[in-house]
Design a protein around this motif. Structure first.
Motif, PDB file in Angstrom:
ATOM      1  N   HIS A  80       0.877  -1.098   0.062  1.00  0.00           N
ATOM      2  CA  HIS A  80      -0.041   0.149   0.222  1.00  0.00           C
ATOM      3  C   HIS A  80       0.943   1.265   0.195  1.00  0.00           C
ATOM      4  O   HIS A  80       0.523   2.184  -0.868  1.00  0.00           O
ATOM      5  CB  HIS A  80      -0.897   0.202   1.251  1.00  0.00           C
TER       6      HIS A  80
ATOM      7  N   LYS B 144     -14.188   7.205  -3.237  1.00  0.00           N
ATOM      8  CA  LYS B 144     -13.218   6.059  -2.756  1.00  0.00           C
ATOM      9  C   LYS B 144     -13.160   6.081  -1.185  1.00  0.00           C
ATOM     10  O   LYS B 144     -13.643   5.214  -0.582  1.00  0.00           O
ATOM     11  CB  LYS B 144     -11.852   5.833  -3.268  1.00  0.00           C
ATOM     12  N   ALA B 145     -12.786   7.311  -0.552  1.00  0.00           N
ATOM     13  CA  ALA B 145     -12.728   7.392   0.861  1.00  0.00           C
ATOM     14  C   ALA B 145     -14.142   7.240   1.550  1.00  0.00           C
ATOM     15  O   ALA B 145     -14.281   6.755   2.353  1.00  0.00           O
ATOM     16  CB  ALA B 145     -12.071   8.900   1.174  1.00  0.00           C
TER      17      ALA B 145
ATOM     18  N   LYS C  81     -16.792   5.896   0.475  1.00  0.00           N
ATOM     19  CA  LYS C  81     -17.297   4.398   0.414  1.00  0.00           C
ATOM     20  C   LYS C  81     -16.664   3.552   1.431  1.00  0.00           C
ATOM     21  O   LYS C  81     -17.135   2.752   2.148  1.00  0.00           O
ATOM     22  CB  LYS C  81     -17.359   3.805  -0.909  1.00  0.00           C
ATOM     23  N   GLN C  82     -15.439   3.676   1.577  1.00  0.00           N
ATOM     24  CA  GLN C  82     -14.563   2.913   2.588  1.00  0.00           C
ATOM     25  C   GLN C  82     -14.855   3.156   3.998  1.00  0.00           C
ATOM     26  O   GLN C  82     -15.245   2.392   4.592  1.00  0.00           O
ATOM     27  CB  GLN C  82     -13.018   3.261   2.144  1.00  0.00           C
ATOM     28  N   ALA C  83     -15.449   4.388   4.131  1.00  0.00           N
ATOM     29  CA  ALA C  83     -15.680   4.639   5.566  1.00  0.00           C
ATOM     30  C   ALA C  83     -17.305   4.292   5.707  1.00  0.00           C
ATOM     31  O   ALA C  83     -17.458   3.859   6.928  1.00  0.00           O
ATOM     32  CB  ALA C  83     -15.557   6.116   5.883  1.00  0.00           C
TER      33      ALA C  83
ATOM     34  N   LEU D  18     -19.439   2.560   3.406  1.00  0.00           N
ATOM     35  CA  LEU D  18     -20.072   1.509   2.694  1.00  0.00           C
ATOM     36  C   LEU D  18     -21.272   2.050   1.652  1.00  0.00           C
ATOM     37  O   LEU D  18     -22.078   1.372   1.351  1.00  0.00           O
ATOM     38  CB  LEU D  18     -20.758   0.538   3.638  1.00  0.00           C
TER      39      LEU D  18
ATOM     40  N   THR E 150     -21.556   5.240  -1.784  1.00  0.00           N
ATOM     41  CA  THR E 150     -21.017   6.356  -2.387  1.00  0.00           C
ATOM     42  C   THR E 150     -21.625   7.538  -2.079  1.00  0.00           C
ATOM     43  O   THR E 150     -22.767   7.645  -1.739  1.00  0.00           O
ATOM     44  CB  THR E 150     -21.184   6.105  -3.822  1.00  0.00           C
TER      45      THR E 150
END
Length: 274
Positions: free
Chosen positions: A124, A256-257, A259-261, A263, A265
């Motif tokens: 990463h 991206k951030a 959705k990662q946080a 779940l 968009t």
């Protein structure tokens, strides 16, 4: 895999650090040494090498930690070849880290360790360092690089600790830094500047901020940005405008951030709450 190649990068965040990705099938490294610390992983296949009379097999889930001026070679384990990512970290950077850790001597006790978590962290970090957007993510990358390097030495280094008194980050200074993140979230923050503002080195600031808040400065700032983004989305503002307002350098990175946080968009979240 038939093509033998190495691609190189340098990143202005650590100007003397060399980054590379390689694909090898038949090429073999003759016995050689490096001037810097060489950290590497394989992403496909495996590499075998001789180091101080012992044989080692670098495979997925392992991490190679070679000290400067230690002779070794390298070749593929399998006929199909292997792919590898390498990070060459300058001695001056390691000296800075170990000084902050109050370490008098710094070297890795073994050239190979089984460490699936660090294997993933390395990949990463390597990806971020070689990204064309690396400059915009400087706070994140500096934080990740320091944390990764520190973990390597604390876990696999042969070290001698020295006693060292450090200036402490006060509660008010933590509040002031947090307020700055809230008030100026659209800005690009530099770890150097944040640390200097409270009279600490970058390393001291990073460790003490995390001890005080439970989060790195980058992680805290990222969450602040996402929380403000949620509030703006609920007001019906355009996603692309929100991304710039809260400090993401484009809409895709906010997506991206977010959705990662959460779940979901940003656009889907907006449809749910309006």
């Amino acid at each position: 895999m038939t093509e033998e190649k190495i691609e190189y990068w340098r990143n202005p965040i650590v100007p003397e650090m060399e980054l590379s990705t390689a694909s090898f099938q038949h090429f073999e490294f003759a016995q050689h040494v490096h001037l810097d610390y060489h950290i590497g992983v394989v992403t496909q296949g495996g590499q075998k090498y001789q180091h101080k009379g012992e044989s080692y097999h670098l495979s997925k889930g392992c991490i190679s930690t070679l000290n400067p001026d230690e002779a070794h070679n390298g070749q593929s384990v399998e006929e199909e070849g292997y792919q590898a990512n390498v990070m060459s970290i300058p001695i001056t950077y390691i000296n800075q880290i170990t000084s902050e850790l109050s370490i008098r001597e710094q070297f890795f006790s073994s050239p190979l360790s089984w460490a699936p978590d660090l294997h993933q962290a390395f990949l990463h970090l390597h990806k971020n360092l070689t990204s064309p957007h690396a400059k915009q993510a400087q706070l994140q990358i500096e934080t990740s690089l320091m944390a990764f390097t520190t973990e390597l030495f604390e876990r696999y280094g042969s070290v001698k600790k020295l006693s060292h008194q450090q200036h402490a980050l006060s509660s008010q200074q933590v509040v002031d830094i947090k307020s700055q993140f809230h008030d100026e979230m659209h800005n690009v923050f530099q770890l150097d500047d944040l640390a200097a503002s409270v009279g600490l080195s970058k390393f001291q600031f990073l460790r003490q901020f995390k001890a005080a808040t439970g989060m790195t400065p980058h992680a805290y700032l990222k969450r602040v940005r996402l929380e403000y983004a949620k509030k703006a989305l609920a007001k019906g503002e355009a996603v692309i405008d929100i991304a710039l307002q809260v400090g993401f350098f484009d809409q895709s990175h906010l997506n991206k951030a977010f959705k990662q946080a959460f779940l979901i968009t940003p656009s889907h979240f907006q449809k749910r709450v309006i």
